[in-house]
Write a protein that holds these residues in place. Sequence first.
Motif, short mmCIF file in Angstrom:
data_model
loop_
_atom_site.label_atom_id
_atom_site.label_comp_id
_atom_site.label_asym_id
_atom_site.label_seq_id
_atom_site.Cartn_x
_atom_site.Cartn_y
_atom_site.Cartn_z
N THR A 29 0.87 -1.18 0.00
CA THR A 29 0.00 0.00 0.00
C THR A 29 0.91 1.23 0.00
O THR A 29 1.68 1.44 0.94
CB THR A 29 -0.91 0.01 1.23
OG1 THR A 29 -1.71 -1.18 1.25
CG2 THR A 29 -1.81 1.22 1.23
N ILE A 30 0.83 2.01 -1.08
CA ILE A 30 1.73 3.15 -1.24
C ILE A 30 0.91 4.42 -1.35
O ILE A 30 0.02 4.53 -2.20
CB ILE A 30 2.63 2.98 -2.47
CG1 ILE A 30 3.46 1.70 -2.34
CG2 ILE A 30 3.54 4.18 -2.65
CD1 ILE A 30 4.27 1.36 -3.56
N SER A 31 1.20 5.37 -0.49
CA SER A 31 0.53 6.67 -0.49
C SER A 31 1.59 7.75 -0.61
O SER A 31 2.50 7.84 0.22
CB SER A 31 -0.27 6.86 0.80
OG SER A 31 -0.79 8.17 0.88
N LEU A 32 1.49 8.54 -1.69
CA LEU A 32 2.47 9.59 -1.94
C LEU A 32 1.99 10.92 -1.36
O LEU A 32 0.79 11.18 -1.26
CB LEU A 32 2.72 9.74 -3.43
CG LEU A 32 3.22 8.49 -4.16
CD1 LEU A 32 3.31 8.75 -5.65
CD2 LEU A 32 4.57 8.05 -3.62
N LEU A 65 3.54 2.05 2.89
CA LEU A 65 4.42 3.20 2.74
C LEU A 65 3.54 4.45 2.63
O LEU A 65 2.82 4.63 1.64
CB LEU A 65 5.31 3.05 1.52
CG LEU A 65 6.16 1.77 1.47
CD1 LEU A 65 6.89 1.65 0.13
CD2 LEU A 65 7.15 1.75 2.61
N ILE A 66 3.60 5.31 3.63
CA ILE A 66 2.69 6.45 3.74
C ILE A 66 3.46 7.76 3.57
O ILE A 66 4.58 7.92 4.07
CB ILE A 66 1.97 6.44 5.10
CG1 ILE A 66 1.28 5.08 5.33
CG2 ILE A 66 0.93 7.57 5.17
CD1 ILE A 66 0.25 4.71 4.29
N ASP A 67 2.82 8.70 2.83
CA ASP A 67 3.37 10.05 2.64
C ASP A 67 4.80 10.02 2.10
O ASP A 67 5.72 10.66 2.61
CB ASP A 67 3.34 10.83 3.96
CG ASP A 67 1.91 11.10 4.43
OD1 ASP A 67 1.01 11.12 3.58
OD2 ASP A 67 1.71 11.27 5.65
N ILE A 68 4.98 9.27 1.03
CA ILE A 68 6.29 9.14 0.40
C ILE A 68 6.57 10.35 -0.48
O ILE A 68 5.72 10.75 -1.29
CB ILE A 68 6.37 7.84 -0.42
CG1 ILE A 68 6.13 6.62 0.48
CG2 ILE A 68 7.71 7.74 -1.13
CD1 ILE A 68 7.15 6.46 1.57
N SER A 69 7.76 10.92 -0.36
CA SER A 69 8.12 12.08 -1.17
C SER A 69 9.53 11.95 -1.75
O SER A 69 10.08 12.93 -2.27
CB SER A 69 8.03 13.36 -0.33
OG SER A 69 8.92 13.29 0.77
N TYR A 74 3.30 14.63 -5.60
CA TYR A 74 4.38 13.69 -5.90
C TYR A 74 3.82 12.48 -6.65
O TYR A 74 2.69 12.05 -6.40
CB TYR A 74 5.09 13.22 -4.62
CG TYR A 74 6.03 14.26 -4.05
CD1 TYR A 74 7.38 14.27 -4.41
CD2 TYR A 74 5.57 15.24 -3.17
CE1 TYR A 74 8.24 15.23 -3.89
CE2 TYR A 74 6.42 16.20 -2.66
CZ TYR A 74 7.76 16.19 -3.02
OH TYR A 74 8.61 17.14 -2.52
N LEU A 75 4.62 11.95 -7.55
CA LEU A 75 4.25 10.77 -8.33
C LEU A 75 5.43 9.81 -8.41
O LEU A 75 6.59 10.22 -8.25
CB LEU A 75 3.84 11.16 -9.76
CG LEU A 75 2.48 11.84 -9.96
CD1 LEU A 75 2.34 12.28 -11.40
CD2 LEU A 75 1.34 10.90 -9.57
N MET A 76 5.10 8.53 -8.70
CA MET A 76 6.16 7.56 -9.00
C MET A 76 6.51 7.65 -10.47
O MET A 76 5.62 7.77 -11.32
CB MET A 76 5.71 6.13 -8.65
CG MET A 76 5.67 5.85 -7.18
SD MET A 76 5.63 4.06 -6.81
CE MET A 76 4.30 3.49 -7.85
#
Length: 318
Positions: free
Chosen positions: A148-151, A190-194, A155-157
Amino acid sequence: MSKKQVFNGATKRKVKVFVVLLFCSFLAWLISKLSDTHTDETTFDLVYTNIPDSLFFLGASKDQLTITARGSGWQFLGSRFATKKLPIDLNGMAHRGNKFFLAEQAFRKQIETKLPEAMTILRMDQDTLFFNFTRMIRKKVPVVVEATISLEQNYLMDGELQITPDSVLLRGPSEEIDTITSVHSEPVSLIDISSDFKRTLTLVKSGELINTVYERNTVIVSAEVFRFSEKIFQVAVEVANLPEGTQIRTFPNTVEVLCKARIERLKEILPSDFRIIADLEDIKDESPYLPLYLIEQPEGLPSVQMRQSQVEFILKRE
């Protein structure tokens, strides 16, 4: 020194001499007995070795073997204290179809080489040893990452989540892995990834895969993360399957396309790099609306979105 003390000292010396003589006599008797030839039974636990890599061992017709042997007492005494495990090498076993076996003559020779040299086997089980195997197979299956990924906002992957390796080799009995189509990782959030990230995840092994081995037990998941910019492009609507002698007008005749990407990439893009069509064959129940399809776009854009999914239209005969 009194007479009593002298008497007690003499008595103690006599007792000590007696004990020493008794021990020497017992030791001489024991050595004599151990030097004699004896016949005795010994039971061994059979341990099967050198099993072919292509087979998985399920069991044998015998787990223990009792032999009657002749040898000196010293040899039997040594065997009493030695390990009771007897390795049987399956490298030379024979098979007919799916039946595997080791003839009595073959495993008797193995046993004789493992006993003391002067010990002779008088009697042992005459049965052929039979073995139960199942075929070992190899199978490569994809890895499914439970992530589970939250940016963070804006932000984008850059591209897809990378899984290294993206598949894993399984080795085990065919009964266990024939139906396996994928393996899953442990869940990760993974939460609030920047920023760029890399994580090592453990592969989850089902409790049903008792005899199956994974080539590796972990995978690495990673991705590049960037702060994006936005740009809107006005793209003309094309109409497909327009009948001859017919004109059409769409409202509007251009559609906004929102793109999210690195600012350097957005500067390279033109409206002509996109293509949007409205297909007249998709009209439903004389609806005044035509659905829109984005059929062409520049490669490598993380996010592309039409700001509307349909347009109104008017048909006119020429």
